[in-house]
Design a protein around this motif. Structure first.
Motif, PDB file in Angstrom:
ATOM      1  N   SER A 223       0.836  -1.214   0.000  1.00 47.42           N
ATOM      2  CA  SER A 223       0.000   0.000   0.000  1.00 47.42           C
ATOM      3  C   SER A 223       0.863   1.254   0.000  1.00 47.42           C
ATOM      4  O   SER A 223       0.652   2.173  -0.796  1.00 47.42           O
ATOM      5  N   PHE A 227       1.825   4.377  -2.875  1.00 40.36           N
ATOM      6  CA  PHE A 227       1.753   5.821  -2.629  1.00 40.36           C
ATOM      7  C   PHE A 227       3.018   6.508  -3.143  1.00 40.36           C
ATOM      8  O   PHE A 227       2.963   7.588  -3.718  1.00 40.36           O
ATOM      9  N   LYS A 228       4.180   5.896  -2.886  1.00 44.84           N
ATOM     10  CA  LYS A 228       5.458   6.531  -3.228  1.00 44.84           C
ATOM     11  C   LYS A 228       6.022   6.038  -4.560  1.00 44.84           C
ATOM     12  O   LYS A 228       7.146   6.384  -4.918  1.00 44.84           O
ATOM     13  N   TYR A 267       4.986   6.938   7.960  1.00 46.91           N
ATOM     14  CA  TYR A 267       4.841   7.556   6.632  1.00 46.91           C
ATOM     15  C   TYR A 267       4.527   9.047   6.767  1.00 46.91           C
ATOM     16  O   TYR A 267       5.133   9.893   6.103  1.00 46.91           O
TER      17      TYR A 267
END
Length: 448
Positions: A223, A227-228, A267
Motif C-alpha cells: 500500500s 503511494f510513493k 509515513y
C-alpha cells in the motif's frame, strides 16, 4: 536491513497477538503456568519465522494471495470486534472475565457481573476514548496536524497516570499497571519448547499466525509502496519477516509484523528509509532501561481505551459497502469471515473465509464465462455483443469466446453451454427466416 519496504514500521499487531493468546490459551492457562505460556509464545514465534522465511526462500509468496482483499477486510473487522469486546474487562473494572472470545460468551460474562461494574473506571475509560476519537477525527480533517492523533495515546497515558497519582484513584476501583521490571529482556533460545505434547500447539500457532502476520505486513508494505511509486519484493519481505521473528524468538520477543497504524505514523512523519525502525528500537530500549517506573500509576482503563480506539479504525464498513456494490460474492466472503470470528473463534473465521475464497476460485475455473462476439462496424474487431450492442453478426456464423482455459473440471459444462448457444442461435435464425447456422467459431484466447 533485509526488507525492501522503506515505509514499513515493524511491531506487534492486535490480530496476531489475539491469535497467539487464543491458541496457546486453549492448551495452557497463563495464570496457572505463566512460564510455560511465555515459552510457548516464543516457540510459536520461532516456527512462524521459520515458516515465513521458508516461503520466501522457496519463492512461494503467491500463497499469501489466497487471502483475498474481502477475506482480510472481514477477518480484520471480526478480530477488531473481538478485541474491543475483550477491553470491556478493563473499561468496566472487572476482576474476572471469560477466556472465550465469541460474542455470546463475552456478553454473558459482562452482564452476569453487573454488580461488579465500577462507574469510576467506566467514566475514565469513555472519557479518554472520546478524547482519542476526537483527535483522530481532527487529524483526518486536517492532515497537516497528523501529529495530534499520533501523540494522543501517549498524552492519554501521561494524563491518566497523573490523574490516578493525584487522586489515588487506585484505591477507588481503578486498576493500575503497578510495578514494571526495568531492563532489557533476556535471551530466550534455551526457553523454546520442542517437546510433546506442546510442540504441535506451537507449530500450529506459528503457521497460522505467521500467515496472517505475513499477509498483513506485505499488504501494508505494498500500500505504501504504491503511494510513493516504488516496488517491493514479496519474497524478500517474507525472508526479512521470517529472520526477524526467528531472531526475536531467541531474545524474548513474540510475533512481529508491519502494522498499518504504526506504518501510517511513520509515513506521515516523513520517513525515507527503514532506518526509522532503528530509531524506534532505540527509543523502546531507552524506555525499558530508564522509564518503566513512570508507568506504575498508568490505569489499565486508559490502555483499554487506546486499544478500542485503534480497533475501531479496523472496522472498515465503507469497504464492505463497496464490496456489496461491486461483487455480492466477495461481500459474502467478507461477512462470513467476520461472523466466523465474532460468533465462533478466530481460527474458525479464518478457515471459513479461506474455504469460501477457494470455492469461488474453483467455481471460476469450473464455470467460465462464455459470450457471443460480434463485428464492430467498419473494422476487423470483434467484441462481446452484450457490451457493444451496435456490433453486427456474420450471417450463418456463430462466434463464441470462452473466457478461461479448458480443464477436465469445466469441459462438460462448456460442451453443454456451447450446445445451448448453438440451439438458441438456430431457433433465432429460423424465426427470422435468415440463413441457417453453418459454422461455429470458438475464440480460445481467454483474454478476460
Amino acid at each position: 536491513m533485509m526488507g525492501s519496504s522503506r515505509d514499513l514500521a515493524v511491531g506487534t499487531v492486535a490480530v496476531a497477538s489475539l491469535l497467539t493468546a487464543s491458541m496457546i490459551g486453549n492448551e495452557v492457562d497463563a495464570n496457572q503456568n505463566p512460564t510455560l505460556y511465555l515459552h510457548l509464545a516464543f516457540t510459536a514465534t520461532f516456527f512462524a519465522g521459520v515458516f515465513q522465511a521458508s516461503l520466501g526462500l522457496l519463492r512461494l509468496g503467491f500463497i499469501v494471495d489466497f487471502l483475498s482483499h474481502a477475506t482480510i477486510i472481514g477477518f480484520m473487522a471480526g478480530a477488531a470486534t473481538v478485541v474491543i469486546m475483550q477491553q470491556l474487562k478493563g473499561i468496566l473494572g472487572l476482576d474476572h472475565f471469560t477466556h472465550s472470545t465469541d460474542l455470546v460468551s463475552v456478553m454473558r460474562s459482562v452482564f452476569s457481573q453487573t454488580h461488579q461494574w465500577r462507574w469510576e473506571s467506566a467514566v475514565l475509560g469513555f472519557g479518554f476514548l472520546f478524547f482519542l476519537l476526537t483527535t483522530r477525527y481532527f487529524s483526518k480533517r486536517k492532515p497537516k496536524y497528523f501529529w495530534v492523533s499520533a501523540m494522543a495515546p501517549l498524552t492519554s497515558v501521561i494524563l491518566g497516570s497523573l490523574l490516578v497519582y493525584l487522586t489515588h484513584a487506585e484505591k477507588h476501583g481503578v486498576q493500575v499497571i503497578g510495578y514494571l521490571k526495568k531492563g532489557l529482556n533476556p535471551m530466550s533460545f534455551t526457553d523454546l519448547v520442542f517437546v510433546s505434547p506442546y510442540l504441535s500447539t506451537a507449530i500450529k500457532t506459528g503457521i497460522i499466525t505467521g500467515v496472517i502476520a505475513l499477509a498483513e505486513g506485505i499488504a501494508v508494505g505494498r500500500s505504501f509502496a504504491m503511494f510513493k511509486n516504488y516496488h517491493i519484493d514479496g519474497n524478500k519481505e517474507m525472508i526479512a519477516f521470517g529472520t526477524m521473528n526467528i531472531v526475536g524468538s531467541c531474545t524474548s520477543c513474540y510475533l512481529t509484523t508491519g502494522p498499518f497504524s504504526r506504518s501510517a505514523v511513520n509515513y506521515n512523519a516523513g520517513c525515507k528509509t527503514a532506518v526509522s525502525n532503528i530509531v524506534m528500537a532505540l527509543g523502546v530500549m531507552v524506555t525499558l532501561l530508564f522509564l518503566t517506573p513512570l508507568f506504575h500509576y498508568t490505569p489499565l482503563v486508559v490502555l483499554s481505551s487506546i486499544i478500542v480506539s485503534a480497533m475501531l479504525g479496523l472496522l472498515d464498513y465503507e469497504a464492505a459497502i463497496h464490496l456489496w456494490s461491486i461483487d455480492k460474492f466477495d461481500f459474502m466472503v467478507c461477512i462470513s469471515a467476520y461472523a466466523g470470528v465474532v460468533f465462533a473463534s478466530v481460527e474458525i473465521g479464518l478457515v471459513i473465509a479461506v474455504a469460501i475464497s477457494l470455492l469461488r476460485l474453483l467455481l471460476f475455473v469450473a464455470r467460465p464465462k462464455t459470450f457471443i462476439l460480434g463485428n464492430i462496424p467498419n473494422s476487423m474487431i470483434y467484441r462481446n455483443v452484450e457490451q457493444y450492442p451496435n456490433t453486427s453478426s456474420v450471417p450463418g456464423v456463430l462466434i463464441l469466446e470462452i473466457d478461461a482455459p479448458i480443464y477436465f473440471a469445466n469441459s462438460g459444462y462448456l460442451r453443454e453451454r456451447i450446445a445451448r448457444w448453438v440451439d438458441d442461435e438456430e431457433v433465432k435464425l429460423k424465426s427470422s427466416g435468415e440463413t441457417s447456422l453453418q459454422y461455429v467459431i470458438l475464440d480460445m484466447g481467454g483474454r478476460g
